[in-house]
Enzyme design. Structure first.
Site, PDB file in Angstrom:
ATOM      1  N   GLU A 113     -32.833   4.525 -10.187  1.00 22.77           N
ATOM      2  CA  GLU A 113     -32.010   3.660  -9.349  1.00 22.77           C
ATOM      3  C   GLU A 113     -30.540   4.042  -9.495  1.00 22.77           C
ATOM      4  OE1 GLU A 113     -34.918  -0.190 -10.228  1.00 22.77           O
ATOM      5  OE2 GLU A 113     -32.883  -0.127 -11.036  1.00 22.77           O
ATOM      6  N   LYS A 115     -26.777   3.457 -10.266  1.00 26.93           N
ATOM      7  CA  LYS A 115     -26.098   2.536 -11.183  1.00 26.93           C
ATOM      8  C   LYS A 115     -24.805   2.055 -10.512  1.00 26.93           C
ATOM      9  CE  LYS A 115     -24.454   2.040 -15.925  1.00 26.93           C
ATOM     10  NZ  LYS A 115     -23.165   1.438 -15.550  1.00 26.93           N
ATOM     11  N   ASP A 117     -21.349   0.191  -9.727  1.00 28.22           N
ATOM     12  CA  ASP A 117     -20.169  -0.144 -10.521  1.00 28.22           C
ATOM     13  C   ASP A 117     -19.668  -1.512 -10.077  1.00 28.22           C
ATOM     14  OD1 ASP A 117     -18.194   0.097 -12.364  1.00 28.22           O
ATOM     15  OD2 ASP A 117     -16.940   1.443 -11.196  1.00 28.22           O
ATOM     16  N   TYR A 225     -32.177  -5.927  -8.632  1.00 26.02           N
ATOM     17  CA  TYR A 225     -32.956  -4.792  -9.140  1.00 26.02           C
ATOM     18  C   TYR A 225     -33.914  -5.099 -10.285  1.00 26.02           C
ATOM     19  CZ  TYR A 225     -28.781  -4.769 -12.175  1.00 26.02           C
ATOM     20  OH  TYR A 225     -27.747  -5.131 -12.998  1.00 26.02           O
ATOM     21  N   LYS A 312     -24.764   8.539 -17.093  1.00 24.07           N
ATOM     22  CA  LYS A 312     -23.442   8.276 -16.524  1.00 24.07           C
ATOM     23  C   LYS A 312     -22.827   9.572 -16.007  1.00 24.07           C
ATOM     24  CE  LYS A 312     -21.299   4.853 -16.983  1.00 24.07           C
ATOM     25  NZ  LYS A 312     -20.747   4.072 -18.103  1.00 24.07           N
ATOM     26  N   CYS A 407      17.607   4.290  -0.940  1.00 22.90           N
ATOM     27  CA  CYS A 407      16.512   4.297   0.027  1.00 22.90           C
ATOM     28  C   CYS A 407      16.428   5.657   0.712  1.00 22.90           C
ATOM     29  CB  CYS A 407      16.731   3.195   1.061  1.00 22.90           C
ATOM     30  SG  CYS A 407      15.487   3.189   2.375  1.00 22.90           S
ATOM     31  N   CYS A 410      17.390   4.826   4.783  1.00 29.14           N
ATOM     32  CA  CYS A 410      18.701   4.333   5.225  1.00 29.14           C
ATOM     33  C   CYS A 410      19.818   4.582   4.225  1.00 29.14           C
ATOM     34  CB  CYS A 410      18.621   2.850   5.557  1.00 29.14           C
ATOM     35  SG  CYS A 410      18.353   1.787   4.118  1.00 29.14           S
ATOM     36  N   CYS A 425      14.416  -1.748  -1.199  1.00 27.46           N
ATOM     37  CA  CYS A 425      15.590  -1.529  -0.354  1.00 27.46           C
ATOM     38  C   CYS A 425      15.956  -2.876   0.246  1.00 27.46           C
ATOM     39  CB  CYS A 425      15.283  -0.523   0.752  1.00 27.46           C
ATOM     40  SG  CYS A 425      16.598  -0.423   1.994  1.00 27.46           S
ATOM     41  N   CYS A 431      16.931  -0.917   8.080  1.00 21.03           N
ATOM     42  CA  CYS A 431      16.041   0.118   7.562  1.00 21.03           C
ATOM     43  C   CYS A 431      14.805   0.186   8.460  1.00 21.03           C
ATOM     44  CB  CYS A 431      15.645  -0.211   6.123  1.00 21.03           C
ATOM     45  SG  CYS A 431      14.692   1.073   5.297  1.00 21.03           S
TER      46      CYS A 431
END
Length: 673
Positions: A113, A115, A117, A225, A312, A407, A410, A425, A431
């Site tokens: 099956e 696995k 996460d 499962y 894993k 920035c 600008c 900014c 901007c």
């Protein structure tokens, strides 16, 4: 409509709406407008009320949540939720296979099956109905999160068909699909909120939220499962998987029955290459002996079963050259650094960029230098991340990379507030990414949902000087002839756009408030503020103490709201939107009085309650003639206090000698007065 016709229509609408939910949340490819979806949902809800005998607990109308959980009860698992032994190499898997053969001989099969996460979950069913959902916890006992799990579409509340035992437990994994995670995380970024690192963290954080209504708005899924029963119903694990699927459980279609360890290795190799094409994260393969009798013979160690193991996958990592660091400016002014990389293959895609988050990531954790060779990993992350630098390949003459001070668009000097990781900014009126981003946010589906007006159109209209503020959108009808001369828009598209803009004037106050783009005021917070303060004027005039009396409003959000409304430009913009006819008042729902026992009395509700949400308590007070105030003052008659009430509210109420009562005392008043 006859009962037979209603039954058919209910089944059809349910199936259609579930598919639309899947298209939207999982595939991130909606095929229906929100308005049309809501209309179908309303029709289904009306039919279910008229014909309650056809109401399915798994109906799309039932995924609403709403209960507030004060704390999660600890429940002891009937069957311990043990962890699996892990391996990362083939030799250890061969050793596992040899141990199995020594114990039970060569006549056995494996079930392989994926696995997932996610977050392990145990569900208990009695007489075909879900009665309890409990997290893994420490394996012996976990948290009862039944209210939240009931909001997951793929978890059946009542089982189909027959053949299941009167009582049983089934184990599975709660998770979030990648596109849903990416969409929700982008929304958090736009709202200036902290992003989750990966879907597992997002799913785990969601399932432990106190407000199940908020859980219902976040698209979780669940694969089941493993079945636990008092009496053995099946001879093999594979048979049980087929059975629970027929009962209505969501099982994973990629499980396989394998006759040899060689078949197992083929399965592992296949998914190592193809796992990145899945809509969800996996981090390995689980291998189980198929026969239940052989599982019992093999038994358990103190921590794990001897008949199962998890292989894993190593998070894929590649090395590539850092070409440059560039910077993106969001609609809130947050400046995000991005690593531009020499293109490299990683996890099935070509990676050219990786997130760097903020200045501390560049200068303190990674200590990046120009043209460093870096290790990049995807693993559980959606966006590739730089893990470390290969110092052996660093040019001794390379200069350290310093986060920019101005920035990139600008040129305005950036600011970084105390306690925050991001730099901003402050030039929101001059901007371009901020100006355009704010307008794009305003028209978005979650905000004003303006049909016929998309992000690219906003960009084009800004470049051609038709719009530079949100309010300018509502003045476009005066420029229809000029728009036609641009050549970019046809008459039909212009008419559709103007109709969509006009229609958006009916959107409720909470949507308008969210659309304004106040930092930290996301969709949920906007809804809470609109319900609490009722109109924009009350909200704009609220003090810090008054703001934090609202549900879910903490210091950071309150300070952001105060800062927003202290700006004269923002006030002027809101006035223009008012003049155009947008909704800045919450439409009060009609209250059907149950009594007038609380007539002439005012209340504020604060904290978390065990049996009722704050909204439910407000409804009860109003239904008995009471009034809900927005802030603590000498005019207040009672403060209804639950757990975790803010100390500032408590102190102010005590200072003003306002009676502080519990929800139980409130109900006693209604009964006795």
């Amino acid at each position: 409509m006859s009962p037979a016709e209603a039954k058919t229509r209910i089944a059809s609408l349910s199936s259609e709406l579930k598919q639309h939910n899947y298209n939207y949340y999982v595939l991130a490819m909606p095929t229906i407008a929100d308005f049309d979806f809501d209309k179908k949902l309303e029709e289904l809800n009306a039919l279910e009320k008229e014909f309650p005998e056809f109401l399915d607990p798994d109906s799309p109308t039932q995924k609403v949540g709403g209960d507030i959980t004060k704390e999660f009860e600890t429940v002891r698992h009937r069957w311990p939720m043990l962890s699996l032994g892990n391996t990362y190499n083939e030799q250890e898997l061969l050793d596992f296979d040899q141990r199995i053969r020594k114990a039970i001989g060569d006549n056995f099969e494996y079930v392989c099956e994926l696995k997932f996460d996610g977050l392990s979950m145990s569900l208990t069913y009695e007489n075909g109905s879900l009665v309890r959902a409990v997290t893994r916890g420490d394996g012996i006992q976990g948290d009862d999160v039944t209210t939240n799990v009931r909001t997951i579409n793929t978890v059946p509340k009542r089982l189909k068909h027959s053949g299941y035992p009167d009582q049983f437990e089934i184990r599975g994994e709660v998770f979030m699909h990648l596109k849903a995670f990416e969409r929700l995380n982008n929304e958090r970024l736009e709202n200036g909120e902290l992003q989750y690192a990966n879907p597992r963290n997002f799913a785990s954080g969601t399932i432990k939220m106190q407000d199940s209504a908020e859980v219902a708005r976040r698209p979780l899924d669940c694969f089941m499962y493993f079945l636990y029963t008092e009496k053995l119903l099946f001879k093999t694990h594979w048979e049980s998987l087929q059975a629970v699927k027929s009962w209505g459980f969501h099982t994973n279609e990629n499980s396989r029955l394998c006759g040899t360890i060689e078949d197992v290795f083929k399965f592992i190799t296949y998914w190592d290459k193809n796992r990145f094409g899945l809509s969800y994260d996996i981090d390995g393969i689980v291998i189980k002996v198929n026969s239940y009798a052989q599982q019992q013979e093999l038994g358990f160690t103190a921590k794990s079963p001897r008949w199962a193991i998890a292989y894993k996958y190593k998070a894929e990592q590649v090395q590539t050259e850092l070409l440059a660091v560039t910077y993106q400016v969001g609609r809130t002014g947050a400046v995000t650094p991005v690593a531009n990389l020499k293109p490299v293959q990683l996890a099935g895609t070509t990676v050219k960029r990786a997130t760097l988050h903020n200045a501390d990531e560049i200068e303190k954790r990674l200590k990046l230098h120009e043209h460093d060779w870096v290790f990049v990993e995807k693993g559980g992350e959606i966006i590739p991340k730089i893990i470390s630098v290969n110092l052996d390949k660093r040019d001794p003459s390379a200069k350290p990379i310093r986060y920019i001070a101005h920035c990139p668009v600008c040129g305005t000097a950036l600011i970084r507030k105390e306690g925050e990781a991001a730099s901003y900014c402050p030039n929101e009126e001059g901007c371009q990414p901020q100006i355009v981003g704010k307008m794009q946010h305003f028209i978005s589906r979650k905000a004003m949902n303006i049909d016929g007006l998309g992000d690219e159109t906003i960009e084009t209209l800004y470049q051609n000087k038709f719009i530079s503020h949100i309010s300018d959108i509502y003045g476009l009808n005066a420029h229809s002839e000029e728009l036609k001369k641009m050549g970019r828009f046809g008459e039909k598209s212009i008419n559709n756009m103007l109709e969509g803009i006009e229609k958006s004037k009916t959107m409720p106050f909470e949507k308008v408030l969210f659309g304004l783009g106040i930092r930290y005021v996301g969709e949920t917070v906007a809804r809470k503020l609109a319900a609490h303060f009722k109109n924009i004027d009350n909200l704009a005039a609220a003090s810090f103490d008054e703001l934090i009396t609202a549900e879910e409003i903490g210091e950071r959000i309150a300070l952001s709201i105060l800062e927003y409304f202290s700006d004269e430009g923002h006030k002027a913009e809101i006035q223009k939107l008012k003049d155009y006819g947008l909704q800045f008042i919450t439409v009060e729902k009609e209250v059907n009085l149950a009594s007038e026992k609380l007539s002439g009395m005012s209340f504020i509700i604060s904290g978390v309650f065990e049996k009722y949400s704050r909204d439910e308590l407000k409804d009860i007070i109003e239904q008995n003639g009471g009034k809900i105030l927005s802030s603590i003052s000498a005019k207040l008659n009672y403060l209804v206090a639950g757990d975790n009430m803010g100390p500032a509210k408590l102190e102010k109420a005590q200072k003003l000698n306002i009676p502080i009562i519990s929800d139980a005392e409130l109900f006693k008043m209604i009964e006795i007065i």
